[in-house]
Motif scaffolding. Structure first.
Motif, PDB file in Angstrom:
ATOM      1  N   ILE A   5      -5.008  28.069  11.772  1.00 32.69           N
ATOM      2  CA  ILE A   5      -5.528  26.777  12.226  1.00 32.69           C
ATOM      3  C   ILE A   5      -6.513  26.264  11.184  1.00 32.69           C
ATOM      4  N   THR A   6      -6.265  25.056  10.701  1.00 37.65           N
ATOM      5  CA  THR A   6      -7.069  24.447   9.635  1.00 37.65           C
ATOM      6  C   THR A   6      -7.751  23.183  10.138  1.00 37.65           C
ATOM      7  N   ASN A   7      -8.525  22.584   9.246  1.00 41.11           N
ATOM      8  CA  ASN A   7      -9.146  21.307   9.592  1.00 41.11           C
ATOM      9  C   ASN A   7      -8.121  20.181   9.613  1.00 41.11           C
ATOM     10  N   ASP A   8      -7.291  20.096   8.564  1.00 40.88           N
ATOM     11  CA  ASP A   8      -6.390  18.935   8.497  1.00 40.88           C
ATOM     12  C   ASP A   8      -5.148  19.222   7.664  1.00 40.88           C
ATOM     13  N   GLU A   9      -4.731  20.479   7.564  1.00 37.57           N
ATOM     14  CA  GLU A   9      -3.571  20.826   6.741  1.00 37.57           C
ATOM     15  C   GLU A   9      -2.458  21.374   7.618  1.00 37.57           C
ATOM     16  N   GLU A  10      -1.223  21.089   7.205  1.00 35.95           N
ATOM     17  CA  GLU A  10      -0.084  21.508   8.012  1.00 35.95           C
ATOM     18  C   GLU A  10       1.088  21.897   7.106  1.00 35.95           C
ATOM     19  N   GLU A  11       1.683  23.034   7.387  1.00 37.30           N
ATOM     20  CA  GLU A  11       2.879  23.479   6.668  1.00 37.30           C
ATOM     21  C   GLU A  11       3.446  24.702   7.383  1.00 37.30           C
ATOM     22  N   VAL A  12       4.603  25.130   6.948  1.00 37.83           N
ATOM     23  CA  VAL A  12       5.182  26.379   7.431  1.00 37.83           C
ATOM     24  C   VAL A  12       5.366  27.282   6.219  1.00 37.83           C
ATOM     25  N   ILE A  13       4.778  28.479   6.304  1.00 40.56           N
ATOM     26  CA  ILE A  13       4.846  29.445   5.202  1.00 40.56           C
ATOM     27  C   ILE A  13       5.822  30.553   5.602  1.00 40.56           C
ATOM     28  N   THR A  14       6.777  30.819   4.753  1.00 44.63           N
ATOM     29  CA  THR A  14       7.708  31.926   4.995  1.00 44.63           C
ATOM     30  C   THR A  14       7.523  32.967   3.901  1.00 44.63           C
ATOM     31  N   GLU A  15       7.170  34.180   4.331  1.00 42.87           N
ATOM     32  CA  GLU A  15       6.908  35.235   3.360  1.00 42.87           C
ATOM     33  C   GLU A  15       7.195  36.588   4.003  1.00 42.87           C
ATOM     34  N   ASN A  16       7.850  37.466   3.254  1.00 45.52           N
ATOM     35  CA  ASN A  16       8.198  38.813   3.741  1.00 45.52           C
ATOM     36  C   ASN A  16       8.966  38.767   5.063  1.00 45.52           C
ATOM     37  N   GLY A  17       9.793  37.752   5.202  1.00 46.07           N
ATOM     38  CA  GLY A  17      10.588  37.629   6.417  1.00 46.07           C
ATOM     39  C   GLY A  17       9.821  37.136   7.625  1.00 46.07           C
ATOM     40  N   LYS A  18       8.568  36.754   7.440  1.00 48.21           N
ATOM     41  CA  LYS A  18       7.739  36.257   8.531  1.00 48.21           C
ATOM     42  C   LYS A  18       7.438  34.774   8.346  1.00 48.21           C
ATOM     43  N   GLU A  19       7.330  34.075   9.457  1.00 48.57           N
ATOM     44  CA  GLU A  19       7.006  32.644   9.434  1.00 48.57           C
ATOM     45  C   GLU A  19       5.585  32.449   9.945  1.00 48.57           C
ATOM     46  N   ILE A  20       4.775  31.779   9.141  1.00 51.67           N
ATOM     47  CA  ILE A  20       3.385  31.488   9.518  1.00 51.67           C
ATOM     48  C   ILE A  20       3.238  29.974   9.647  1.00 51.67           C
ATOM     49  N   ASN A  21       2.856  29.534  10.827  1.00 53.04           N
ATOM     50  CA  ASN A  21       2.655  28.101  11.055  1.00 53.04           C
ATOM     51  C   ASN A  21       1.208  27.726  10.750  1.00 53.04           C
ATOM     52  N   VAL A  22       1.039  26.753   9.882  1.00 57.14           N
ATOM     53  CA  VAL A  22      -0.283  26.217   9.552  1.00 57.14           C
ATOM     54  C   VAL A  22      -0.404  24.869  10.247  1.00 57.14           C
ATOM     55  N   ILE A  23      -1.475  24.662  11.023  1.00 62.82           N
ATOM     56  CA  ILE A  23      -1.565  23.463  11.859  1.00 62.82           C
ATOM     57  C   ILE A  23      -3.008  22.965  11.919  1.00 62.82           C
ATOM     58  N   PRO A  24      -3.227  21.640  11.899  1.00 64.59           N
ATOM     59  CA  PRO A  24      -4.591  21.096  12.037  1.00 64.59           C
ATOM     60  C   PRO A  24      -5.137  21.377  13.439  1.00 64.59           C
ATOM     61  N   ILE A  25      -6.427  21.567  13.524  1.00 67.42           N
ATOM     62  CA  ILE A  25      -7.064  21.906  14.791  1.00 67.42           C
ATOM     63  C   ILE A  25      -6.789  20.865  15.873  1.00 67.42           C
ATOM     64  N   TRP A  26      -6.870  19.580  15.536  1.00 69.58           N
ATOM     65  CA  TRP A  26      -6.693  18.542  16.550  1.00 69.58           C
ATOM     66  C   TRP A  26      -5.267  18.518  17.085  1.00 69.58           C
ATOM     67  N   LYS A  27      -4.290  18.793  16.221  1.00 68.09           N
ATOM     68  CA  LYS A  27      -2.905  18.840  16.679  1.00 68.09           C
ATOM     69  C   LYS A  27      -2.670  20.085  17.524  1.00 68.09           C
ATOM     70  N   TRP A  28      -3.214  21.209  17.078  1.00 65.80           N
ATOM     71  CA  TRP A  28      -3.042  22.453  17.845  1.00 65.80           C
ATOM     72  C   TRP A  28      -3.640  22.343  19.229  1.00 65.80           C
ATOM     73  N   LEU A  29      -4.815  21.738  19.333  1.00 67.87           N
ATOM     74  CA  LEU A  29      -5.470  21.595  20.641  1.00 67.87           C
ATOM     75  C   LEU A  29      -4.581  20.835  21.625  1.00 67.87           C
ATOM     76  N   LEU A  30      -4.003  19.732  21.165  1.00 71.61           N
ATOM     77  CA  LEU A  30      -3.188  18.926  22.073  1.00 71.61           C
ATOM     78  C   LEU A  30      -1.887  19.643  22.441  1.00 71.61           C
ATOM     79  N   GLU A  31      -1.317  20.347  21.490  1.00 67.15           N
ATOM     80  CA  GLU A  31      -0.063  21.071  21.793  1.00 67.15           C
ATOM     81  C   GLU A  31      -0.357  22.286  22.671  1.00 67.15           C
ATOM     82  N   PHE A  32      -1.445  22.990  22.400  1.00 66.70           N
ATOM     83  CA  PHE A  32      -1.776  24.207  23.142  1.00 66.70           C
ATOM     84  C   PHE A  32      -2.214  23.880  24.558  1.00 66.70           C
ATOM     85  N   GLU A  33      -2.983  22.782  24.711  1.00 74.32           N
ATOM     86  CA  GLU A  33      -3.502  22.418  26.020  1.00 74.32           C
ATOM     87  C   GLU A  33      -2.511  21.598  26.830  1.00 74.32           C
ATOM     88  N   GLY A  34      -1.485  21.098  26.167  1.00 73.88           N
ATOM     89  CA  GLY A  34      -0.543  20.199  26.829  1.00 73.88           C
ATOM     90  C   GLY A  34       0.376  20.905  27.815  1.00 73.88           C
TER      91      GLY A  34
END
Length: 420
Positions: free
Chosen positions: A391-420
């Motif tokens: 969770i970042t301030n304002d950056e978003e991307e999807v990182i794929t490394e070693n067969g794992k997917e890491i979602n990078v998401i801005p805090i304000w977007k995560w809050l609305l998706e998580f609380e929704g």
């Protein structure tokens, strides 16, 4: 108390709770259960009571069925448990209905729990609010038995904050009014989500929060727990604010407080931390990977509201970011939320969700990016983790490394998706 005074208050309160305007919160209560609402001062416990009253009125109940009583009313002085029985008698002299009890800040009355249990035993519906440790002590839990559900009341979520400011979050918000939402998030981020703060002008918000903290400090801590070394408590709170991102042991906190000129013992620090958590100023997380003794003695401490934390910080952004994530996860997962430190450091771990979360203001610096990604990947190699999140301030991307997917998401977007 005189009966006429009590009867006057009963009728006055009925009109008050019927007419009060409120922002409906996303908290749903069963019609068949009795509740004790607990939480920080000004977190909205009373308003949750008003919301439940108005829901009952919408369902067809008459306002005369409502027996609401605010025990912080300055017209009520030195009440005893016998006065609680008198309130019930006065209601029965006024109305022939079976009342629904709403007892606001009843912990002021000594032995209130006996009255509440008796009402529950008699199959009355009862709602109770309180602000301090007396509402959750083992003694009262034993007294109330299984007759009441404890409902934790937190400050506004970001979604509730937007609702309070008449900002709509529609399915297409990301494309429609994202800029407005991001602007609003900044104020929520720095000043927190205490509902009454919405009535305060911007320049006065910090003063309002400072006044609230003083009430908590002197009323809920110093006076209630008869603390004589208030300097030690002040130093401890400030140190906890400065250390929200790092684990703190009892002995380390004791040494820091003592070195600041407020000589104290480790046992006193343990007591103070319990008091701070009981008043809902802070909460703590265990290290999932540590041994039992360290789980208790070496924890991470967070503040229940960003606005209160921000009172103590000079360069607050990274601390507020992690604190807000901690609050949001805590609301949903309660005691199932941990941090993970064992050769690697991961900010949050939710075993029941197989979720690992890192918090980083930005991943633009390569060293920071590598550190956060490596920690998640190392944890995923030794623990059962399916969801990896940064969770970042304002950056978003999807990182794929070693067969794992890491979602990078801005805090304000995560809050609305998580609380929704």
């Amino acid at each position: 108390m005189e009966k006429n005074v009590i009867k006057t208050l009963i009728v006055e309160y009925q009109q008050f709770v019927k007419e009060i305007s409120l922002i409906e919160r996303d908290i749903h209560l069963s019609a068949q259960l009795n509740y004790v609402f607990v939480g920080l001062r000004r977190a909205g416990k009373s308003y949750l009571m008003y919301q439940q009253i108005q829901n009952l009125l919408k369902e067809g109940h008459k306002v005369e069925e409502i027996l609401y009583f605010n025990f912080e009313d300055d017209r009520l002085v030195n009440l005893t448990v016998e006065d609680l029985d008198l309130i019930k008698v006065c209601y029965e002299e006024l109305y022939a209905y079976r009342p629904i009890f709403f007892l606001d800040e009843i912990q002021i009355v000594q032995h209130w729990e006996r009255f509440a249990r008796r009402l529950a035993d008699q199959k009355y519906r009862v709602y109770v609010t309180g602000s301090n440790a007396k509402m959750l002590s083992s003694e009262i839990a034993t007294t109330l038995g299984g007759r009441f559900i404890v409902q934790n009341v937190y400050p506004f979520s970001f979604q509730e904050y937007l609702n309070a400011n008449n900002i709509m979050v529609e399915p297409t918000w990301y494309f429609k009014n994202r800029a407005e939402i991001v602007r609003s998030f900044s104020e929520y981020f720095y000043y927190g989500g205490l509902p009454e703060l919405e009535l305060v002008e911007g320049a006065e918000k910090r003063q309002w929060l400072s006044n609230l903290f003083n009430k908590i400090f002197f009323g809920d801590l110093i006076t209630r727990y008869s603390i004589r070394n208030d300097l030690a408590m002040k130093v401890l709170i400030r140190k906890l604010a400065e250390s929200v991102k790092q684990p703190s042991s009892f002995s380390r906190l004791s040494n820091i407080v003592s070195s600041a000129g407020a000589k104290t013992t480790t046992d006193t620090i343990i007591d103070y931390l319990e008091f701070l958590q009981a008043t809902w100023l802070i909460f703590s997380l265990e290290n999932y990977a540590s041994k039992l003794a360290e789980k208790v003695s070496n924890r991470k401490y967070y503040f229940i509201d960003n606005g209160l934390l921000n009172l103590f910080l000079i360069d607050p952004v990274t601390s507020l970011l992690e604190n807000l994530v901690a609050i949001t996860l805590r609301k949903k997962y309660e005691e199932e939320l941990y941090f993970y430190h064992q050769n690697i450091e991961v900010d949050f771990y939710v075993p029941v969700e197989k979720l690992a979360v890192q918090v980083s203001y930005s991943l633009k610096e390569e060293t920071t990016r590598k550190r956060e990604i490596t920690a998640l990947l190392k944890m995923a190699a030794v623990m059962e983790v399916d969801k990896l999140l940064i969770i970042t301030n304002d950056e978003e991307e999807v990182i794929t490394e070693n067969g794992k997917e890491i979602n990078v998401i801005p805090i304000w977007k995560w809050l609305l998706e998580f609380e929704g």
